[in-house]
Write a protein that holds these residues in place. Structure first.
Motif, PDB file in Angstrom:
ATOM      1  N   VAL A   1       0.789   4.040  -8.284  1.00  0.00           N
ATOM      2  CA  VAL A   1       0.969   3.747  -9.834  1.00  0.00           C
ATOM      3  C   VAL A   1       1.527   2.142  -9.582  1.00  0.00           C
ATOM      4  CG1 VAL A   1       2.381   4.018 -11.686  1.00  0.00           C
ATOM      5  CG2 VAL A   1       1.484   6.140 -10.224  1.00  0.00           C
ATOM      6  N   LEU A   2       0.963   1.207 -10.535  1.00  0.00           N
ATOM      7  CA  LEU A   2       1.644   0.107 -10.313  1.00  0.00           C
ATOM      8  C   LEU A   2       2.291  -0.384 -11.407  1.00  0.00           C
ATOM      9  CD1 LEU A   2       0.968  -2.622  -8.327  1.00  0.00           C
ATOM     10  CD2 LEU A   2      -0.659  -3.299  -9.705  1.00  0.00           C
ATOM     11  N   ALA A   3       3.610  -0.432 -11.155  1.00  0.00           N
ATOM     12  CA  ALA A   3       4.792  -0.536 -12.332  1.00  0.00           C
ATOM     13  C   ALA A   3       5.634  -1.574 -12.028  1.00  0.00           C
ATOM     14  CB  ALA A   3       5.399   0.786 -12.823  1.00  0.00           C
ATOM     15  N   VAL A   4       4.919  -2.887 -11.528  1.00  0.00           N
ATOM     16  CA  VAL A   4       5.795  -4.065 -11.135  1.00  0.00           C
ATOM     17  C   VAL A   4       5.447  -4.959 -12.220  1.00  0.00           C
ATOM     18  CG1 VAL A   4       5.689  -3.560  -8.809  1.00  0.00           C
ATOM     19  CG2 VAL A   4       3.846  -5.138  -9.910  1.00  0.00           C
ATOM     20  N   PRO A   5       6.371  -6.130 -12.357  1.00  0.00           N
ATOM     21  CA  PRO A   5       6.258  -7.273 -13.082  1.00  0.00           C
ATOM     22  C   PRO A   5       4.981  -7.751 -13.258  1.00  0.00           C
ATOM     23  CG  PRO A   5       8.460  -7.238 -12.115  1.00  0.00           C
ATOM     24  CD  PRO A   5       7.703  -6.068 -11.351  1.00  0.00           C
ATOM     25  N   THR A   6       4.366  -8.272 -14.227  1.00  0.00           N
ATOM     26  CA  THR A   6       3.220  -8.830 -14.623  1.00  0.00           C
ATOM     27  C   THR A   6       2.939  -9.820 -13.380  1.00  0.00           C
ATOM     28  OG1 THR A   6       3.152  -8.682 -16.934  1.00  0.00           O
ATOM     29  CG2 THR A   6       1.412  -9.896 -15.928  1.00  0.00           C
ATOM     30  N   ALA A   7       3.912 -10.907 -13.171  1.00  0.00           N
ATOM     31  CA  ALA A   7       3.577 -12.054 -12.279  1.00  0.00           C
ATOM     32  C   ALA A   7       3.162 -11.612 -10.733  1.00  0.00           C
ATOM     33  CB  ALA A   7       4.945 -12.806 -12.348  1.00  0.00           C
ATOM     34  N   THR A   8       3.750 -10.359 -10.426  1.00  0.00           N
ATOM     35  CA  THR A   8       3.664  -9.949  -8.689  1.00  0.00           C
ATOM     36  C   THR A   8       2.460  -8.749  -8.760  1.00  0.00           C
ATOM     37  OG1 THR A   8       5.291  -8.208  -9.046  1.00  0.00           O
ATOM     38  CG2 THR A   8       5.683 -10.457  -8.473  1.00  0.00           C
ATOM     39  N   ALA A   9       1.924  -8.306  -9.877  1.00  0.00           N
ATOM     40  CA  ALA A   9       1.187  -7.303  -9.932  1.00  0.00           C
ATOM     41  C   ALA A   9      -0.361  -7.548  -8.948  1.00  0.00           C
ATOM     42  CB  ALA A   9       0.564  -6.823 -11.408  1.00  0.00           C
ATOM     43  N   GLN A  10      -0.959  -8.552  -9.225  1.00  0.00           N
ATOM     44  CA  GLN A  10      -1.800  -9.000  -8.184  1.00  0.00           C
ATOM     45  C   GLN A  10      -1.499  -8.971  -6.681  1.00  0.00           C
ATOM     46  OE1 GLN A  10      -5.335  -9.407  -9.259  1.00  0.00           O
ATOM     47  NE2 GLN A  10      -5.764  -8.818  -7.200  1.00  0.00           N
ATOM     48  N   ALA A  11      -0.462  -9.398  -6.562  1.00  0.00           N
ATOM     49  CA  ALA A  11      -0.049  -9.670  -5.071  1.00  0.00           C
ATOM     50  C   ALA A  11       0.287  -8.155  -4.408  1.00  0.00           C
ATOM     51  CB  ALA A  11       1.107 -10.609  -4.869  1.00  0.00           C
ATOM     52  N   VAL A  12       0.729  -7.358  -5.170  1.00  0.00           N
ATOM     53  CA  VAL A  12       1.111  -6.180  -4.843  1.00  0.00           C
ATOM     54  C   VAL A  12      -0.042  -5.293  -4.508  1.00  0.00           C
ATOM     55  CG1 VAL A  12       2.384  -3.723  -5.160  1.00  0.00           C
ATOM     56  CG2 VAL A  12       3.634  -6.203  -5.660  1.00  0.00           C
ATOM     57  N   ALA A  13      -1.124  -5.378  -5.465  1.00  0.00           N
ATOM     58  CA  ALA A  13      -2.329  -4.747  -5.559  1.00  0.00           C
ATOM     59  C   ALA A  13      -2.828  -5.009  -4.285  1.00  0.00           C
ATOM     60  CB  ALA A  13      -3.049  -4.931  -6.682  1.00  0.00           C
ATOM     61  N   ASN A  14      -3.026  -6.447  -3.699  1.00  0.00           N
ATOM     62  CA  ASN A  14      -3.673  -6.813  -2.705  1.00  0.00           C
ATOM     63  C   ASN A  14      -3.078  -6.122  -1.409  1.00  0.00           C
ATOM     64  OD1 ASN A  14      -5.375  -8.482  -4.489  1.00  0.00           O
ATOM     65  ND2 ASN A  14      -4.024 -10.643  -3.955  1.00  0.00           N
ATOM     66  N   ARG A  15      -1.826  -5.988  -1.331  1.00  0.00           N
ATOM     67  CA  ARG A  15      -1.323  -5.450  -0.230  1.00  0.00           C
ATOM     68  C   ARG A  15      -1.687  -3.937  -0.137  1.00  0.00           C
ATOM     69  NH1 ARG A  15       5.155  -7.146  -0.028  1.00  0.00           N
ATOM     70  NH2 ARG A  15       5.150  -6.087   1.704  1.00  0.00           N
ATOM     71  N   LEU A  16      -1.692  -3.450  -1.279  1.00  0.00           N
ATOM     72  CA  LEU A  16      -2.161  -2.010  -1.176  1.00  0.00           C
ATOM     73  C   LEU A  16      -3.610  -1.578  -0.583  1.00  0.00           C
ATOM     74  CD1 LEU A  16      -0.606  -0.893  -4.775  1.00  0.00           C
ATOM     75  CD2 LEU A  16       0.272  -0.368  -2.305  1.00  0.00           C
TER      76      LEU A  16
ATOM     77  N   ILE B   1      -5.769   2.812  -8.198  1.00  0.00           N
ATOM     78  CA  ILE B   1      -4.527   2.266  -8.598  1.00  0.00           C
ATOM     79  C   ILE B   1      -4.477   2.748 -10.207  1.00  0.00           C
ATOM     80  CG2 ILE B   1      -3.475   0.189  -9.433  1.00  0.00           C
ATOM     81  CD1 ILE B   1      -3.629  -1.152  -6.828  1.00  0.00           C
ATOM     82  N   TRP B   2      -3.354   3.142 -10.522  1.00  0.00           N
ATOM     83  CA  TRP B   2      -3.224   3.573 -11.878  1.00  0.00           C
ATOM     84  C   TRP B   2      -1.985   2.140 -12.436  1.00  0.00           C
ATOM     85  CZ3 TRP B   2       0.264   7.591 -14.445  1.00  0.00           C
ATOM     86  CH2 TRP B   2      -0.230   8.079 -15.910  1.00  0.00           C
ATOM     87  N   ASN B   3      -2.781   1.360 -13.000  1.00  0.00           N
ATOM     88  CA  ASN B   3      -2.094  -0.105 -13.371  1.00  0.00           C
ATOM     89  C   ASN B   3      -1.403   0.162 -14.700  1.00  0.00           C
ATOM     90  OD1 ASN B   3      -1.394  -2.661 -13.383  1.00  0.00           O
ATOM     91  ND2 ASN B   3      -3.340  -3.239 -14.440  1.00  0.00           N
ATOM     92  N   PHE B   4       0.042  -0.250 -14.736  1.00  0.00           N
ATOM     93  CA  PHE B   4       0.719  -0.428 -16.144  1.00  0.00           C
ATOM     94  C   PHE B   4       0.961  -1.865 -16.230  1.00  0.00           C
ATOM     95  CE2 PHE B   4       2.313   3.798 -17.631  1.00  0.00           C
ATOM     96  CZ  PHE B   4       1.679   4.687 -16.389  1.00  0.00           C
TER      97      PHE B   4
END
Lengths: 210, 210
Positions: free
Chosen positions: B149-164, B172-175
Motif C-alpha cells: 500500500v503506497l501512502a507516502v507523500p506525492t514527492a517520494t511516491a515514484q522513488a518508493v515504488a521503484n524500490r518495491l 501496489i495499491w496507490n494512495f
C-alpha cells in the motif's frame, strides 16, 4: 459545458485538472494534445475529443494554454469555490480525511466532525472540533454545510444519512461499504475502499492470462 | 472465467461479492436475477449477462444459489486466499488502512508499515510494527509480501515504488495522487481520494442542468 457528458469523460476530469496543475508547477505554459496524451496515456485525438466536450479550447498549431485550461476545468468541476464539509464519524477514516492537507488545498474545508463516543466530544482533530452526533440537527440549523463525509460503521450509515438529508445536506461522500438509499435530489459518491483492494487482487490473479 | 471481461464488469465484481455476502448474512439462500438486479440497481438481463461472463451459473426458474455464487465470485476476485500486505508510510492514510477491520476480514493482512520518521520506528499500529523505510530491501529479502500500500507523500511516491519493484513487489495499491510509471508485469490500482471529492463537486454543480 454544453450537452451530455459521458461518465467516462467525467471520471477523467480530475486527472486533467491534476496534470495541468503539475504542468503549471513545472512552468509549462502551453501543451499540445499529443503532449497531454503522453502524460495521460490517451491518444491525442482522445484528448482533443475530451476537451471539445468541456466546451472547446485550444487553437490549431498552438495547443492549449495550461493555466486557462486548468482554470476552465476547475470551474467545470466546481472547485473554483470553497466547499464546507462535516465528517460523520471520528474513527480512522474520518480522522485521515480531517488531517489531510490535500482537501483544504483544493477548497474542501472540514468545519467539524461528529461522533457517538463521549470521550471524543470537545477534542479537536487537525483544527476541527469533534461534536456529539446528537447535536447534528442543531448544528445544521445554523451552519451552512455543502458536503458530509460519511465515515460511520456500516450498520448505522443509512440512519445517519437519513438524518443528514432530513436536515438539508444534499451531498454525501460515502466511505461505508453500503449502497445508500437516497432522495433523488441528493448526490452520493462512494469510496468503497475494500473494492479497490479486491480489484487489485483480481488484476494480480488474471495478469498472465489476460 | 473464459475470455475477455470488460473493465465495467470487473468493476462490478466487488459489488456482487458484497451484496451476496449481505444476502448470506440475511439468511437468503437463493435469489433471482430480478431480485439481484433490484439490489444492485441493474436490470435482470444485465445481471444474467454479467454472471454469464463469470462462467455461467444459475438455472432457469431457480435463480442463483447465494453461497455458491459468492464463493465463485470470491475465487474470480482471488480473495479466496490470504494476501500479505505492507504499508509504505505510517501517516494518516497508512494508519487508517492498518487499523481497518474490513481488510483482514477479507483476507488482506497487514504485516508491517514502513516510514522515514525515526520517532515511529519500533511502535505498533493495530498489531503491525512500524519499521525504518531503509530496511525495506532487507525485509523483502526474507518476507513474502503480495501487496504494498503506497501512502507516502506525492514527492517520494515514484522513488518508493521503484524500490518495491526492484525487490520483487508486483502489486501496489496507490494512495498518492500521481500516475506511477511501472514495469509491465506489475499491477497498480489507484485510490485518488481527492478525485472522488472533485467528482462529487462536479455532480453537485451539474445536478440540475443534467
Amino acid at each position: 459545458m454544453a450537452g451530455y457528458v459521458s461518465e467516462a469523460v467525467i471520471r477523467r476530469l480530475p486527472g486533467y485538472y491534476r496534470h495541468l496543475k503539475e504542468l503549471e508547477s513545472e512552468g509549462v505554459m502551453q501543451i499540445s494534445s499529443q503532449g497531454m496524451g503522453e502524460r495521460m496515456k490517451l491518444t491525442a485525438s482522445q484528448i482533443r475529443q475530451d476537451i471539445n466536450c468541456f466546451g472547446g479550447f485550444g487553437r490549431q498549431g498552438y495547443g492549449y494554454n495550461v493555466t486557462e485550461l486548468r482554470e476552465h476545468i476547475g470551474r467545470i468541476l466546481g472547485i473554483d469555490r470553497m466547499h464546507r464539509m462535516i465528517i460523520m464519524g471520528a474513527g480512522n477514516i474520518g480522522r485521515a480525511v480531517a488531517l489531510s492537507d490535500s482537501f483544504p488545498a483544493n477548497g474542501f474545508q472540514v468545519i467539524a466532525l461528529f461522533d457517538t463516543d463521549p470521550q471524543k466530544f470537545g477534542s479537536t482533530i487537525g483544527s476541527s472540533p469533534v461534536k456529539d452526533l446528537e447535536s447534528i440537527e442543531a448544528f445544521l440549523a445554523v451552519q451552512s454545510v455543502d458536503i458530509a463525509v460519511l465515515a460511520v460503521p456500516t450498520a448505522t450509515a443509512q440512519a445517519v444519512a437519513n438524518r443528514l438529508w432530513d436536515n438539508g445536506i444534499r451531498a454525501i461522500w460515502n466511505f461505508a461499504p453500503v449502497d445508500l438509499k437516497h432522495p433523488r435530489e441528493t448526490t452520493v459518491v462512494n469510496v468503497h475502499l475494500e473494492e479497490g483492494l479486491e480489484i487489485l487482487s483480481f488484476k494480480m490473479k488474471h495478469k498472465n492470462n489476460a
